[in-house]
Structure formats: structure tokens, C-alpha cells
Design an enzyme around this catalytic site. Structure first.
Site, mmCIF file in Angstrom:
data_model
loop_
_atom_site.group_PDB
_atom_site.id
_atom_site.type_symbol
_atom_site.label_atom_id
_atom_site.label_comp_id
_atom_site.label_asym_id
_atom_site.label_seq_id
_atom_site.Cartn_x
_atom_site.Cartn_y
_atom_site.Cartn_z
ATOM 1 N N PRO A 110 0.812 -1.220 0.000
ATOM 2 C CA PRO A 110 0.000 0.000 0.000
ATOM 3 C C PRO A 110 0.847 1.273 0.000
ATOM 4 O O PRO A 110 1.496 1.596 0.987
ATOM 5 C CB PRO A 110 -0.821 -0.109 1.292
ATOM 6 C CG PRO A 110 -0.753 -1.539 1.678
ATOM 7 C CD PRO A 110 0.570 -2.031 1.184
ATOM 8 N N GLU A 111 0.843 1.933 -1.116
ATOM 9 C CA GLU A 111 1.407 3.274 -1.185
ATOM 10 C C GLU A 111 0.209 4.189 -1.405
ATOM 11 O O GLU A 111 -0.936 3.779 -1.231
ATOM 12 C CB GLU A 111 2.429 3.370 -2.326
ATOM 13 C CG GLU A 111 3.573 2.378 -2.151
ATOM 14 C CD GLU A 111 4.679 2.518 -3.194
ATOM 15 O OE1 GLU A 111 4.850 3.620 -3.735
ATOM 16 O OE2 GLU A 111 5.355 1.524 -3.470
ATOM 17 N N LYS A 116 -0.236 8.102 3.334
ATOM 18 C CA LYS A 116 -0.650 6.697 3.365
ATOM 19 C C LYS A 116 -1.581 6.386 4.525
ATOM 20 O O LYS A 116 -1.817 5.217 4.836
ATOM 21 C CB LYS A 116 0.596 5.794 3.457
ATOM 22 C CG LYS A 116 1.582 5.976 2.313
ATOM 23 C CD LYS A 116 2.831 5.154 2.547
ATOM 24 C CE LYS A 116 3.960 5.616 1.638
ATOM 25 N NZ LYS A 116 5.245 5.003 1.984
ATOM 26 N N ARG A 168 16.142 0.899 1.386
ATOM 27 C CA ARG A 168 15.218 0.141 0.532
ATOM 28 C C ARG A 168 15.936 -0.370 -0.702
ATOM 29 O O ARG A 168 16.806 0.301 -1.258
ATOM 30 C CB ARG A 168 14.048 1.014 0.068
ATOM 31 C CG ARG A 168 13.491 1.901 1.116
ATOM 32 C CD ARG A 168 12.553 1.164 2.041
ATOM 33 N NE ARG A 168 12.326 1.912 3.267
ATOM 34 C CZ ARG A 168 11.573 3.003 3.334
ATOM 35 N NH1 ARG A 168 10.991 3.460 2.276
ATOM 36 N NH2 ARG A 168 11.422 3.627 4.482
#
Length: 259
Positions: A2-3, A59, A249
Site C-alpha cells: 500500500p502506497e 498513506k 530500501r
DNA sequence: ATTGTGGCCTGCCCGC
DNA sequence: TGCGGGCAGGCCACAA
């Protein structure tokens, strides 16, 4: 995962429960509850309340109740379901199936039906009146001026800056990789080295990419996505993509056209 | 103060 | 066939 695009889809789905009154709150997993509150505190705060609006900041999904505002975060594998319907059926890196054991939080309504969170990895959370004051401008309405501000001052790589929710709210790993690839900018460039021409290009790309991928159905629908992984090559010019860790990341980028 | 790192949490995929 | 290791990244606590 979920972005901002997925959470915006969740928000639209959550509009179906606006106007409904909560009659019960299920909290089968109190590990995702924040603010030092247990399940009964959530039940007490929300039962009897009518939901007034479904909003989103970055978000975070917000359900206004007239009393406390319920804040929902989805981590990496959280999905929102309403009356058995999912906003996003397929979530990259989410569960490959539906499993009742993954239900973490649920609102039952007087008129029937319910809203719940499905989150195999429990990286999401639920909070009352979440503090959103530290979040930067929302990526879906980001102005050129706001992007300029986000890139100004301090140091650190461009990608880490775009992922920093205090600078810009809503972008996650997949969206940032896609946007940088489309913009021809290396994730490793220092944020402060981005000249105005590039900021404008980046801004245009963010707007167009979010719009296009929103219509396509989420953050896994980028042109780069299928090539993320070992052996992947740049869809634009064919050279091998490079893998590097930026901002903690995994990042995939093209050494040929991203500079 | 800002920037970087590790850990949380668990499903899934790969190689043996 | 089963098993273990590695990997995925949003977010937070913590360190430098």
C-alpha cells in the site's frame, strides 16, 4: 504494497460506510493498536458513533466519527475490505489468499455490513486521533513549489528524500523507483544537486505517473515493475538494471539513462 | 537536528 | 517432499 494509490483506493471504498453507525468493534489483534489503548478503549470510543467522512493524508486513511478520528495505516501487506469487497484484490507481497486469521481490526455497522483490515504481517496499525503534523505535502496534490521545498536543505540521496514522509507524504518504494526511472534521475543523486530544470521534470513525472498508475490499478503497474529483480533490464534501452540499497530500501535503476 | 540502521512481522519462493 | 534461508518494505526506535 500500500502506497498512496492503494490507500486512495481504500479511501474510496471506505466512502461506502460514511453515514453508517458503529455497533461493535472487533480487535482480534491488539498488537496493531496504538496510543497505549486496548481493544475495549477502541470499542468504547467508536461504538454508537456515525462515520462522517473518509479522508486520506499520505498513506494514512482517516475515518471521522464526530468523536475521535480513526486512523488506519496499512504497512506493507494491509488491505481494506468493506462488506466483503476489497479495494485492491491483488496486493504485491500481500497474502495470496484470503485468510480469516489475518483479520486485525473490524467495525460492525447498525445497518449491517462491516469494514475490516486484513494484514498478514501486522505491519499496519490503528490509532485514535493520529498526529499527522509531521507529514509533508500530499503527493497526489504536490505543487512544484512544494516539491522544491522538499528537496531543499540538508543532504542525502534524492530517493531517500522522496521516501521521507516528512518531506512528501504518500510515495513508497515502487512509486519512487518508477518516477525516478521515468525522470532519468539516479536514486543516488544528492537531493541538493537537483537543478530547477530537473525539479520541474520530476514534478511533471510525479503527477503523470500517479495519474496513469492510479488508473492502471496501483503501485505495481509501473513500466519498470516487471524488470525489478535479478536479470532485469531497462525497458527503455535494454541494459541491465542495477540494484542498490538507498534509504534502506532495495532500489532498481538504469545506469544508462538515469544520471 | 538530520541522517542512517536495525528490527518488527510473516508469507512466499528457491535450492537442496 | 519438506525444510531453512533469504527476501519483501512501511514505520518506528534508536544511534551517530
Amino acid at each position: 504494497m500500500p502506497e498512496i494509490l492503494e490507500v486512495e483506493a481504500y479511501r474510496r471504498l471506505a466512502e461506502r460506510v460514511v453515514g453508517r453507525t458503529v455497533v461493535a468493534v472487533d480487535t482480534p489483534d491488539n498488537r496493531i493498536l496504538r496510543g497505549g489503548l486496548d481493544g475495549s478503549a477502541f470499542d468504547q470510543a467508536l461504538t454508537g458513533r456515525r462515520l462522517m467522512a473518509a479522508r486520506r493524508v499520505g498513506k494514512v486513511l482517516l475515518l471521522d466519527s464526530g468523536g475521535p478520528t480513526l486512523g488506519l495505516r496499512f504497512g506493507m501487506t494491509g488491505r481494506l475490505l468493506v462488506d466483503g469487497r476489497a479495494a485492491i484484490e491483488y496486493l504485491e507481497w500481500g497474502g495470496r489468499r484470503a485468510d480469516p486469521a489475518w483479520e486485525r481490526f473490524s467495525l460492525h455497522f447498525r445497518s449491517g455490513g462491516r469494514l475490516w483490515i486484513d494484514d498478514p504481517r501486522r505491519l499496519g496499525s490503528v490509532e485514535l486521533d493520529p498526529d499527522l503534523s509531521a507529514l509533508g505535502p500530499d503527493a497526489l496534490s504536490l505543487s512544484l513549489q512544494e516539491l522544491r521545498g522538499a528537496l531543499t536543505g540538508g543532504q542525502g540521496p534524492l530517493k531517500a528524500r522522496l521516501l521521507d514522509q516528512k518531506r512528501v507524504a504518500g510515495l513508497g518504494n515502487l512509486l519512487v523507483d518508477e518516477v525516478l526511472w521515468r525522470s532519468g534521475l539516479s536514486p543516488l543523486r544528492l537531493a541538493g544537486s537537483i537543478v530547477d530544470d530537473e525539479v520541474r521534470r520530476l514534478h511533471r513525472t510525479i503527477r503523470r505517473t500517479l495519474d496513469q498508475m492510479g488508473r492502471r490499478g496501483g503501485s505495481h503497474t509501473g513500466d519498470l515493475f516487471e524488470q525489478r529483480g535479478h536479470g532485469g533490464s531497462c525497458p527503455r534501452d535494454g541494459v541491465a538494471l542495477q540494484r542498490v540499497t538507498v534509504g534502506g530500501r532495495t532500489s532498481w535503476w538504469c545506469p544508462r539513462h538515469q544520471a
